[in-house]
Enzyme design. Structure first.
Site, PDB file in Angstrom:
ATOM      1  N   ASP A  43      60.494  58.073  81.867  1.00 30.11           N
ATOM      2  CA  ASP A  43      61.293  59.255  82.165  1.00 30.11           C
ATOM      3  C   ASP A  43      61.883  59.183  83.571  1.00 30.11           C
ATOM      4  O   ASP A  43      61.399  58.430  84.430  1.00 30.11           O
ATOM      5  CB  ASP A  43      60.435  60.521  82.055  1.00 30.11           C
ATOM      6  CG  ASP A  43      60.461  61.121  80.663  1.00 30.11           C
ATOM      7  OD1 ASP A  43      61.239  60.631  79.824  1.00 30.11           O
ATOM      8  OD2 ASP A  43      59.704  62.080  80.414  1.00 30.11           O
ATOM      9  N   LYS A  65      65.326  62.049  81.010  1.00 31.35           N
ATOM     10  CA  LYS A  65      65.425  63.413  80.493  1.00 31.35           C
ATOM     11  C   LYS A  65      65.177  64.339  81.665  1.00 31.35           C
ATOM     12  O   LYS A  65      64.077  64.436  82.187  1.00 31.35           O
ATOM     13  CB  LYS A  65      64.409  63.690  79.385  1.00 31.35           C
ATOM     14  CG  LYS A  65      64.674  62.888  78.130  1.00 31.35           C
ATOM     15  CD  LYS A  65      63.939  63.446  76.938  1.00 31.35           C
ATOM     16  CE  LYS A  65      64.540  64.736  76.465  1.00 31.35           C
ATOM     17  NZ  LYS A  65      65.920  64.595  75.984  1.00 31.35           N
ATOM     18  N   MET A 182      61.127  74.599  86.046  1.00 27.74           N
ATOM     19  CA  MET A 182      62.554  74.561  85.699  1.00 27.74           C
ATOM     20  C   MET A 182      63.208  75.941  85.849  1.00 27.74           C
ATOM     21  O   MET A 182      64.001  76.362  85.022  1.00 27.74           O
ATOM     22  CB  MET A 182      62.739  74.019  84.265  1.00 27.74           C
ATOM     23  CG  MET A 182      62.237  72.606  84.089  1.00 27.74           C
ATOM     24  SD  MET A 182      62.190  72.057  82.349  1.00 27.74           S
ATOM     25  CE  MET A 182      60.673  72.875  81.781  1.00 27.74           C
TER      26      MET A 182
END
Length: 265
Positions: A43, A65, A182
């Site tokens: 990742d 990602k 996030m």
């Protein structure tokens, strides 16, 4: 999980949590899995120093990602894992943080098992824990927090997302710490929702690049969250931590409604 109607593949997939970034926070079990892998799917947020532990003969595939950026489609990553395992490879899917905390690990396990692929999971230290630990702040405390909630600030397309007002009310009533992943891009909406159940003076910290040498953070009150993020130019990857466990950090920053400057480690 759905019934497995396939003959198990010769290979194997291990979902490995690479932790928050600091290579020294990698577990011994994760290190062993990386060293033994013949294929490593990496990742975006995985430190290169961790990837360097892979066998020189292993095939390294970067499958980025990352929220807000161009990403490798999840379905493509799953096909890569299934195909490699069916070819007899020892596959490691190397994921930032922990595979089962906002890492789509559950989805990947389901798809692999449906395809008859043997799969196992190795935990990693999640960024929300590493972030506050680096500041000597706990997530739970007998006087300040009876529990902790990990929640995403980035809803799946078509999903209404978290009811921030309801969560704030629960956090106040149950004395919970909120760890928001996030959430930077949606901080204004998150702040507005949380203010419906929590006081504007509730302590908050925003920690960017947790555990890395260039980590920085800012302490403020909930009422100043969005203004602080803008002023201090805090960006992803960051976690937002809300709750009374941050009281000491806020006091040390000597602020009323917002910090004068972001702090480095």
């Amino acid at each position: 999980m759905k019934n497995n109607l396939h003959t198990p593949a010769a290979g194997h997939v291990t979902l490995v949590g690479a932790g928050p970034g600091d290579p020294e926070l990698l577990t011994l079990k994760a290190l062993k899995a990386i060293q033994q892998a013949t294929v490593v799917l990496v990742d975006d947020l995985v430190n290169d120093a961790i990837v360097a532990h892979a066998n020189p003969a292993a095939r390294i595939v970067h499958v980025g990602k990352r929220g807000g950026c161009k990403s490798t489609p999840q379905s493509f990553i799953e096909r890569l894992m299934i195909t490699a395992a069916q070819e007899g490879e020892n596959v490691v899917r190397l994921k930032g943080g922990d595979p089962f905390i906002f890492g789509r690990g559950g989805e990947e396990v389901e798809h692999l098992e449906e395809a008859g692929v043997r799969v196992s999971v190795i935990n990693g230290i999640t960024a929300g824990l590493a972030a506050v630990t680096s500041l000597n702040v706990p997530l739970t405390h007998r006087e300040h927090a009876h529990g902790v909630v990990f929640v995403t600030g980035h809803a799946k397309p078509g999903d209404s997302g978290t009811d921030w007002a309801a969560l704030a009310t629960a956090a106040r009533q149950a004395k919970l710490t909120l760890v928001i992943y996030m959430g930077v891009s949606g901080a204004a909406d998150i702040q507005a929702g949380l203010l419906q159940g929590l006081g504007a003076d509730t302590p908050v910290a925003v920690i960017q690049n947790a555990s890395l040498p260039h980590q920085r953070h800012a302490a403020c009150t909930l009422g100043a969250l969005q203004a602080t993020i803008v002023r201090e130019q805090l960006a992803s990857p960051s976690v937002i931590v809300v709750g009374d466990v941050m009281t000491g950090l806020l006091a040390a920053a000597d602020v009323d409604e917002a910090p004068r400057a972001a702090h480095h480690r």
